[in-house]
Design an enzyme around this catalytic site. Structure first.
Site, PDB file in Angstrom:
ATOM      1  N   GLU A  30     -47.403  60.034  44.436  1.00 54.67           N
ATOM      2  CA  GLU A  30     -47.449  58.734  43.768  1.00 54.67           C
ATOM      3  C   GLU A  30     -46.221  57.885  44.100  1.00 54.67           C
ATOM      4  O   GLU A  30     -45.090  58.360  43.999  1.00 54.67           O
ATOM      5  CB  GLU A  30     -47.501  58.989  42.244  1.00 54.67           C
ATOM      6  CG  GLU A  30     -47.457  57.754  41.386  1.00 54.67           C
ATOM      7  CD  GLU A  30     -48.750  56.957  41.430  1.00 54.67           C
ATOM      8  OE1 GLU A  30     -49.800  57.535  41.758  1.00 54.67           O
ATOM      9  OE2 GLU A  30     -48.698  55.752  41.150  1.00 54.67           O
ATOM     10  N   ASP A  31     -46.465  56.656  44.515  1.00 52.45           N
ATOM     11  CA  ASP A  31     -45.403  55.664  44.689  1.00 52.45           C
ATOM     12  C   ASP A  31     -44.264  56.116  45.611  1.00 52.45           C
ATOM     13  O   ASP A  31     -43.072  55.940  45.295  1.00 52.45           O
ATOM     14  CB  ASP A  31     -44.870  55.191  43.325  1.00 52.45           C
ATOM     15  CG  ASP A  31     -45.807  54.144  42.715  1.00 52.45           C
ATOM     16  OD1 ASP A  31     -46.817  53.795  43.353  1.00 52.45           O
ATOM     17  OD2 ASP A  31     -45.516  53.662  41.611  1.00 52.45           O
ATOM     18  N   ARG A  50     -40.817  53.617  45.655  1.00 49.41           N
ATOM     19  CA  ARG A  50     -41.590  52.368  45.671  1.00 49.41           C
ATOM     20  C   ARG A  50     -42.406  52.309  44.392  1.00 49.41           C
ATOM     21  O   ARG A  50     -43.614  52.502  44.391  1.00 49.41           O
ATOM     22  CB  ARG A  50     -42.482  52.308  46.915  1.00 49.41           C
ATOM     23  CG  ARG A  50     -42.917  50.917  47.283  1.00 49.41           C
ATOM     24  CD  ARG A  50     -44.417  50.802  47.411  1.00 49.41           C
ATOM     25  NE  ARG A  50     -45.129  51.238  46.226  1.00 49.41           N
ATOM     26  CZ  ARG A  50     -46.409  51.016  45.997  1.00 49.41           C
ATOM     27  NH1 ARG A  50     -47.141  50.398  46.873  1.00 49.41           N
ATOM     28  NH2 ARG A  50     -47.009  51.448  44.881  1.00 49.41           N
ATOM     29  N   ASN A  58     -50.348  42.524  42.899  1.00 48.41           N
ATOM     30  CA  ASN A  58     -49.883  42.607  41.513  1.00 48.41           C
ATOM     31  C   ASN A  58     -48.383  42.345  41.476  1.00 48.41           C
ATOM     32  O   ASN A  58     -47.718  42.534  42.487  1.00 48.41           O
ATOM     33  CB  ASN A  58     -50.134  44.028  40.972  1.00 48.41           C
ATOM     34  CG  ASN A  58     -51.603  44.327  40.799  1.00 48.41           C
ATOM     35  OD1 ASN A  58     -52.348  43.512  40.286  1.00 48.41           O
ATOM     36  ND2 ASN A  58     -52.007  45.504  41.254  1.00 48.41           N
ATOM     37  N   LYS A  84     -49.546  57.685  34.519  1.00 49.30           N
ATOM     38  CA  LYS A  84     -50.755  57.998  35.289  1.00 49.30           C
ATOM     39  C   LYS A  84     -51.487  59.199  34.692  1.00 49.30           C
ATOM     40  O   LYS A  84     -52.708  59.209  34.589  1.00 49.30           O
ATOM     41  CB  LYS A  84     -50.349  58.308  36.732  1.00 49.30           C
ATOM     42  CG  LYS A  84     -51.454  58.037  37.680  1.00 49.30           C
ATOM     43  CD  LYS A  84     -51.044  57.043  38.726  1.00 49.30           C
ATOM     44  CE  LYS A  84     -52.217  56.446  39.415  1.00 49.30           C
ATOM     45  NZ  LYS A  84     -51.862  55.573  40.496  1.00 49.30           N
ATOM     46  N   ASP A 120     -52.733  58.413  45.829  1.00 50.37           N
ATOM     47  CA  ASP A 120     -53.566  57.399  45.181  1.00 50.37           C
ATOM     48  C   ASP A 120     -53.328  55.999  45.750  1.00 50.37           C
ATOM     49  O   ASP A 120     -54.253  55.201  45.854  1.00 50.37           O
ATOM     50  CB  ASP A 120     -53.305  57.393  43.674  1.00 50.37           C
ATOM     51  CG  ASP A 120     -54.212  56.399  42.978  1.00 50.37           C
ATOM     52  OD1 ASP A 120     -55.440  56.518  43.147  1.00 50.37           O
ATOM     53  OD2 ASP A 120     -53.703  55.490  42.315  1.00 50.37           O
ATOM     54  N   ASP A 121     -52.076  55.710  46.133  1.00 48.31           N
ATOM     55  CA  ASP A 121     -51.773  54.357  46.648  1.00 48.31           C
ATOM     56  C   ASP A 121     -52.544  54.092  47.937  1.00 48.31           C
ATOM     57  O   ASP A 121     -52.912  52.957  48.225  1.00 48.31           O
ATOM     58  CB  ASP A 121     -50.271  54.213  46.919  1.00 48.31           C
ATOM     59  CG  ASP A 121     -49.469  54.594  45.705  1.00 48.31           C
ATOM     60  OD1 ASP A 121     -49.672  53.975  44.663  1.00 48.31           O
ATOM     61  OD2 ASP A 121     -48.678  55.551  45.787  1.00 48.31           O
ATOM     62  N   TYR A 167     -49.735  51.605  31.324  1.00 50.45           N
ATOM     63  CA  TYR A 167     -49.600  51.558  32.773  1.00 50.45           C
ATOM     64  C   TYR A 167     -49.226  50.134  33.193  1.00 50.45           C
ATOM     65  O   TYR A 167     -48.648  49.392  32.414  1.00 50.45           O
ATOM     66  CB  TYR A 167     -50.863  52.128  33.457  1.00 50.45           C
ATOM     67  CG  TYR A 167     -50.500  52.692  34.797  1.00 50.45           C
ATOM     68  CD1 TYR A 167     -49.656  53.797  34.902  1.00 50.45           C
ATOM     69  CD2 TYR A 167     -50.926  52.083  35.962  1.00 50.45           C
ATOM     70  CE1 TYR A 167     -49.259  54.268  36.138  1.00 50.45           C
ATOM     71  CE2 TYR A 167     -50.529  52.563  37.206  1.00 50.45           C
ATOM     72  CZ  TYR A 167     -49.695  53.655  37.276  1.00 50.45           C
ATOM     73  OH  TYR A 167     -49.281  54.114  38.499  1.00 50.45           O
TER      74      TYR A 167
HETATM   75  P1  NAD Z   1     -46.304  47.077  51.274  1.00 47.36           P
HETATM   76  O1  NAD Z   1     -44.944  46.537  51.093  1.00 47.36           O
HETATM   77  O2  NAD Z   1     -46.478  48.418  51.885  1.00 47.36           O
HETATM   78  O3  NAD Z   1     -47.138  46.026  52.205  1.00 47.36           O
HETATM   79  C1  NAD Z   1     -47.077  44.632  52.133  1.00 47.36           C
HETATM   80  C2  NAD Z   1     -47.604  44.045  53.437  1.00 47.36           C
HETATM   81  O4  NAD Z   1     -47.727  42.626  53.297  1.00 47.36           O
HETATM   82  C3  NAD Z   1     -46.723  44.277  54.660  1.00 47.36           C
HETATM   83  O5  NAD Z   1     -47.525  44.643  55.750  1.00 47.36           O
HETATM   84  C4  NAD Z   1     -46.109  42.894  54.939  1.00 47.36           C
HETATM   85  O6  NAD Z   1     -45.846  42.678  56.315  1.00 47.36           O
HETATM   86  C5  NAD Z   1     -47.229  41.988  54.476  1.00 47.36           C
HETATM   87  N1  NAD Z   1     -46.798  40.631  54.127  1.00 47.36           N
HETATM   88  C6  NAD Z   1     -45.708  40.246  53.409  1.00 47.36           C
HETATM   89  N2  NAD Z   1     -45.666  38.889  53.338  1.00 47.36           N
HETATM   90  C7  NAD Z   1     -46.751  38.433  53.998  1.00 47.36           C
HETATM   91  C8  NAD Z   1     -47.252  37.144  54.275  1.00 47.36           C
HETATM   92  N3  NAD Z   1     -46.634  36.051  53.840  1.00 47.36           N
HETATM   93  N4  NAD Z   1     -48.374  37.041  55.000  1.00 47.36           N
HETATM   94  C9  NAD Z   1     -49.017  38.138  55.451  1.00 47.36           C
HETATM   95  N5  NAD Z   1     -48.594  39.388  55.215  1.00 47.36           N
HETATM   96  C10 NAD Z   1     -47.470  39.539  54.505  1.00 47.36           C
HETATM   97  O7  NAD Z   1     -47.013  47.003  49.869  1.00 47.36           O
HETATM   98  P2  NAD Z   1     -48.381  47.701  49.426  1.00 47.36           P
HETATM   99  O8  NAD Z   1     -48.108  49.004  48.798  1.00 47.36           O
HETATM  100  O9  NAD Z   1     -49.322  47.657  50.568  1.00 47.36           O
HETATM  101  O10 NAD Z   1     -48.865  46.723  48.264  1.00 47.36           O
HETATM  102  C11 NAD Z   1     -49.105  45.351  48.541  1.00 47.36           C
HETATM  103  C12 NAD Z   1     -49.692  44.675  47.313  1.00 47.36           C
HETATM  104  O11 NAD Z   1     -50.982  45.219  47.024  1.00 47.36           O
HETATM  105  C13 NAD Z   1     -48.859  44.845  46.033  1.00 47.36           C
HETATM  106  O12 NAD Z   1     -48.714  43.589  45.405  1.00 47.36           O
HETATM  107  C14 NAD Z   1     -49.695  45.736  45.173  1.00 47.36           C
HETATM  108  O13 NAD Z   1     -49.563  45.415  43.812  1.00 47.36           O
HETATM  109  C15 NAD Z   1     -51.099  45.465  45.644  1.00 47.36           C
HETATM  110  N6  NAD Z   1     -51.973  46.627  45.417  1.00 47.36           N
HETATM  111  C16 NAD Z   1     -53.104  46.452  44.666  1.00 47.36           C
HETATM  112  C17 NAD Z   1     -53.932  47.543  44.414  1.00 47.36           C
HETATM  113  C18 NAD Z   1     -55.187  47.352  43.608  1.00 47.36           C
HETATM  114  O14 NAD Z   1     -55.522  46.246  43.276  1.00 47.36           O
HETATM  115  N7  NAD Z   1     -55.901  48.406  43.285  1.00 47.36           N
HETATM  116  C19 NAD Z   1     -53.601  48.808  44.890  1.00 47.36           C
HETATM  117  C20 NAD Z   1     -52.441  48.956  45.660  1.00 47.36           C
HETATM  118  C21 NAD Z   1     -51.630  47.851  45.910  1.00 47.36           C
END
Ligand code: NAD
Length: 587
Positions: free
Chosen positions: A265-266, A176, A441, A194, A288-289, A114
């Protein structure tokens, strides 16, 4: 631990095979079936009965010896993508052995099958795929989706000893993929990976699983320009045609696999939220996201609350990043507060979000519809001394932290270094034990490195990360960082829903999953700062979560009516441990 199977319904007893298995294949055909193949572990008697004599080298190995050999092969490879390809080849050849290797070495191979390695695999999918796995459905198939779904189950010989009824589907439209965007047909790596984790983490028998790529085309120019691209070479389907396509898929699942749980997913943020909300009551399904992330992060917060000794109701949250993950977490935190009887005004103040344009507040310029749900209202702004903000004001993280004085800071921005030293020091000035979760990530995108956060807070911070980080020693004390990995939630959720035959996945199930996970962090780990169990505890975590989901399904009227004493028995009887069963020829 093994259940008395007489008590349990047949549909649950059928969730994993128990020996001896009636096998209708012989010779090379048997060796070609990954779920039945034992390679050199076929014993003397089986080699005679199934026409395998001479087709295998003379020595009979144990599965333990086979695991040692596979580890030798995989560890010899110099690159993680090569390890991914090696493990995929093993899965295609001998699935029992693949899962035994994975289960016994989860910590080592989770990042290969993964994230992060699977991301590289998706990017080069057309060029590394050896044997197709799963189901591709394209817009050209819209009138025959049920037929495609049936193709995934029915064996060409008509005899299906290693086939099962599909009970768990993971489907992506590839738009995504992790943080990598649109990967077209290559996104298939994600549902495949997954589902491997569902099996490794919760013992769901592989024959009951089906990875699906809803290959609606791609807007990824690089893929469209690749002459060897294996996907549907069209621009992405959008608008009503896209919606019709998803509808046809859902209707076909209800028709062909009415007992299946579907995990979305994604999908890209807007479609992810829309599709989840549209179908969650029509089809047993979750995203899941959004929901898995929400639950796993809430679990980390609840473990932190346990360590600090102050209730959830007293916490103030700042979310940096208000996308799918941030919104999912904020929704789950809000649901947990509501469940604990916290009043609406307090919750309205306790959840503060920020995006690329700074603080998210009502009346702000550049406010997407998706973000209005958590936009700070006038009363809360006034409470924090921010009543004079103009619509065009962009508040920095430091300024937000100074005003809100959060007890919990969560990063889902995807921006490396977004938790600045000034912001963390400001937070630590107001809070005894700052709870800081840099979740973005891969590792290179983390909002702050745990060792820096510890240095800026005098070692007082409680930290959970999105990517794995090594332990750090500060002033002679070892700090362990738990990983907020969704794998602690979705396998147990899936197993529970399958055993319960749940008609719906409710928000309460995710809250219960989060509470269960938080309660399973040992005192020793908590004392070392870890807010999650070790990955090696995954199967027990999944088992406990599944039991809670079965119980909740019954109590809220969406699942089978088990008696209390039957629940853990039913869960245990559905958990498959990868081991070779004795075979007898079917007549
Ligand atoms: P997304 O693109 O939907 O959301 C990103 C958000 O960040 C947007 O609202 C954007 O406006 C904001 N953003 C971008 N630059 C910024 C900045 N400089 N300051 C403040 N806000 C800013 O993406 P997502 O699906 O929400 O995922 C975001 C991150 O979270 C990814 O890196 C992902 O790997 C991580 N994530 C971690 C887990 C986990 O740890 N279990 C789970 C899901 C996602």
């Amino acid at each position: 631990m093994l259940a008395d199977m007489r008590q349990l319904p047949q549909s649950v007893k059928d969730l994993r095979p128990s020996g001896p298995l009636q096998v209708p294949f012989r010779g090379p055909k048997l060796l070609e079936r990954p779920l039945l193949n034992k390679d050199t572990a076929f014993d003397d008697g089986e080699r005679n009965v199934f026409g395998l004599r001479g087709l295998l080298p003379p020595r009979t190995s144990t599965i333990e010896e086979q695991v040692s050999l596979e580890l030798e092969h995989i560890r010899r490879k110099g690159d993680d993508l090569e390890r991914y390809i090696g493990l995929a080849a093993l899965q295609d050849r001998n699935e029992t052995l693949f899962y035994r290797v994975l289960l016994e070495n989860l910590e080592e191979f989770l990042p290969i099958v993964y994230t992060p390695t699977v991301g590289r695999a998706c990017q080069s999918f057309s060029h590394i795929m050896r044997r197709p796995r799963g189901l591709w459905i394209t817009p050209a198939d819209i009138d025959r989706v049920p037929e495609l779904l049936r193709n995934a189950r029915v064996d060409s010989t008509g005899a299906a000893a290693d086939m099962g009824d599909v009970r768990l589907i993971v489907a992506t439209d590839n738009e995504r993929i992790l943080g990598l965007g649109d990967q077209g047909a290559g996104g298939m790596g994600i549902p495949v990976g997954k589902l491997s984790l569902y099996t490794a983490g919760a013992g769901i028998y592989p024959a009951h699983t089906l990875p699906v790529s809803l290959d609606v085309g791609t807007d990824n120019e690089e893929l469209l320009a690749d002459p060897l691209y294996i996907g549907y070479r069209e621009r992405r389907l959008r608008g009503p045609q896209y919606d019709d396509f998803i509808e046809a898929f859902v209707v076909a699942i209800k028709d062909v696999y009415p007992n299946a749980l579907l995990q979305w997913e994604d999908f890209k943020q807007h479609n992810a939220i829309r599709i989840l909300d549209r179908y969650r009551h029509r089809l047993t399904s979750f995203n899941d996201d959004i929901q898995g992330t929400g639950a796993v992060v809430l679990a980390g917060v609840l473990a932190a609350v346990r360590a600090i000794g102050r209730p959830l109701a007293e916490q103030r949250f700042v979310f940096l990043g208000a996308g799918a993950a941030g919104t999912g977490i904020a929704r789950t935190v809000r649901a947990a507060m509501v469940a604990q009887g916290v009043d609406a005004a307090t919750i309205g103040r306790a959840i503060v979000t920020a995006d690329t344009n700074g603080l998210v507040f009502s009346g702000r310029d550049n406010l997407d519809d998706d973000k209005r749900e958590f936009a700070l209202r006038a009363e809360a702004l006034a409470h924090y001394g921010l009543g004079a903000l103009n619509a065009s004001d962009r508040l920095s993280l430091e300024a937000i932290v100074a005003a809100v004085k959060p007890t919990v800071l969560i990063g889902t921005s995807g921006v490396a270094g977004a938790f600045t030293e000034a912001a963390i020091r400001e937070m630590a000035a107001h809070v005894e034990r700052p709870v800081v979760f840099p979740l973005s990530n891969p590792t290179a995108k983390t909002e702050a490195i745990p060792s820096d956060i510890l240095a800026w807070t005098g070692g007082r911070a409680l930290i959970a990360t999105g990517s794995p980080f090594e332990d750090v020693v500060v002033d002679g004390r070892n700090h362990v960082f738990g990983q907020a990995n969704n794998v602690f939630i979705f396998p147990g959720m899936g197993l529970g829903a399958i055993v319960a035959e749940a008609r719906e996945i409710t928000d309460e199930m995710f809250l219960l999953a989060a509470e269960t996970l938080a309660s399973m962090v040992s005192e020793e780990r908590l004392a070392a700062g870890a807010l999650y169990p070790a990955v090696s505890e995954l199967r027990e975590v999944s088992r406990q979560i599944a039991a809670k989901v079965v119980c909740q399904s019954r109590d809220c009227g969406v699942g089978r009516l088990y008696r209390d004493g039957e629940i853990i028995e039913a869960v245990d009887s559905a958990i498959w441990f990868p081991t070779y069963l004795p075979y007898s020829p079917s007549v």
